[in-house]
Scaffold this motif. Structure first.
Motif, short mmCIF file in Angstrom:
data_model
loop_
_atom_site.label_atom_id
_atom_site.label_comp_id
_atom_site.label_asym_id
_atom_site.label_seq_id
_atom_site.Cartn_x
_atom_site.Cartn_y
_atom_site.Cartn_z
N GLU A 47 -6.31 8.15 -25.74
CA GLU A 47 -7.05 6.99 -26.19
C GLU A 47 -7.27 6.08 -24.98
O GLU A 47 -6.78 6.36 -23.90
CB GLU A 47 -6.30 6.26 -27.31
N ASP A 48 -7.99 5.00 -25.19
CA ASP A 48 -8.34 4.11 -24.09
C ASP A 48 -7.18 3.15 -23.77
O ASP A 48 -7.20 1.99 -24.16
CB ASP A 48 -9.60 3.32 -24.44
N ILE A 49 -6.18 3.70 -23.09
CA ILE A 49 -5.04 2.90 -22.65
C ILE A 49 -4.85 3.09 -21.15
O ILE A 49 -5.28 4.09 -20.58
CB ILE A 49 -3.74 3.26 -23.40
N PHE A 50 -4.21 2.12 -20.53
CA PHE A 50 -3.93 2.20 -19.10
C PHE A 50 -2.54 2.79 -18.89
O PHE A 50 -1.58 2.34 -19.50
CB PHE A 50 -4.02 0.82 -18.43
N ILE A 51 -2.46 3.79 -18.04
CA ILE A 51 -1.19 4.38 -17.65
C ILE A 51 -1.15 4.36 -16.12
O ILE A 51 -2.05 4.93 -15.47
CB ILE A 51 -1.03 5.81 -18.18
N PRO A 52 -0.14 3.71 -15.52
CA PRO A 52 -0.07 3.66 -14.05
C PRO A 52 -0.10 5.07 -13.44
O PRO A 52 0.38 6.04 -14.05
CB PRO A 52 1.27 2.97 -13.78
N LEU A 53 -0.66 5.16 -12.25
CA LEU A 53 -0.85 6.46 -11.59
C LEU A 53 0.44 7.25 -11.48
O LEU A 53 0.47 8.45 -11.77
CB LEU A 53 -1.48 6.26 -10.21
N GLU A 54 1.54 6.60 -11.07
CA GLU A 54 2.79 7.34 -10.88
C GLU A 54 3.38 7.82 -12.20
O GLU A 54 4.10 8.80 -12.25
CB GLU A 54 3.81 6.53 -10.09
N GLU A 55 3.04 7.16 -13.30
CA GLU A 55 3.54 7.59 -14.61
C GLU A 55 2.81 8.83 -15.11
O GLU A 55 3.35 9.59 -15.91
CB GLU A 55 3.41 6.47 -15.64
N ARG A 56 1.61 9.04 -14.63
CA ARG A 56 0.85 10.22 -15.07
C ARG A 56 1.53 11.51 -14.63
O ARG A 56 1.71 12.43 -15.43
CB ARG A 56 -0.59 10.15 -14.56
#
Length: 186
Positions: A47-56
């Motif tokens: 969905e349209d949520i922000f996930i920090p790059l390192e968490e991906r």
């Protein structure tokens, strides 16, 4: 899918956002992989949520994923720029590759990893580099083969660049730029 939530990514001429395209393509790819290969797919976001790059990559690592694919659309100051390119982690192979990495790395994030950690992690990826390179060539070749019958796409090939989202992946990992959102035709 790249970007999301407060991070729209690149924005096209008529307001279409990279985060929307990346999510749509990611969900379609998940469905196709499940249908055609019967493989379980883990999404960093559905969905349209922000996930920090390192968490991906942390999500992929904790789930023991076999592959990590980050989906994006490219942008350029040259409105006529078009085509696809696939990246693996490494030193930038040209100015355009470095520009793409700088754009993607500028996403808001919790910078818990400093520059030294980035360099050390890059050195540790050597073992995965050959597998990532093979994956990148496979994806790039198939993108071009599938797009060519319907679209006049440009094959920008496989490149290396220091994409932050790929740094901590413990599996073969790539970043696919599937079009130029800055090109009204694409």
């Amino acid at each position: 899918p790249g970007h999301g939530g407060k991070d729209p990514g690149a924005i096209g001429k008529h307001g279409l956002m990279e985060k929307e395209i990346a999510l749509d393509v990611g969900l379609r790819l998940k469905r196709l992989i499940k249908e055609k290969l019967g493989v379980h797919v883990i999404m960093t976001r559905e969905e349209d949520i922000f996930i920090p790059l390192e968490e991906r990559t942390a999500i992929a690592n904790t789930k023991d994923a076999d592959l990590f694919i980050s989906i994006h659309t490219n942008s350029s100051r040259k409105k006529e720029a078009k085509g696809v390119e696939t990246y693996l982690l490494g030193r930038a192979t040209d100015k355009d590759a470095m520009d793409a990495a700088l754009r993607e790395n500028s996403a808001p994030r919790n910078k818990s990893t400093d520059d030294l950690q980035f360099i050390l992690t890059d050195l540790m990826t050597t073992a995965r580099k050959d597998e990532s390179l093979r994956l990148a060539h496979y994806v790039q070749t198939n993108l071009i083969e599938k797009l060519e019958p319907r679209y006049k796409s440009v094959d920008h090939g496989v490149k290396q660049a220091p994409f932050y989202v790929l740094v901590n992946a413990k599996m073969p990992s790539i970043l696919a730029e599937i079009s130029f959102i800055s090109n009204p035709g694409e």
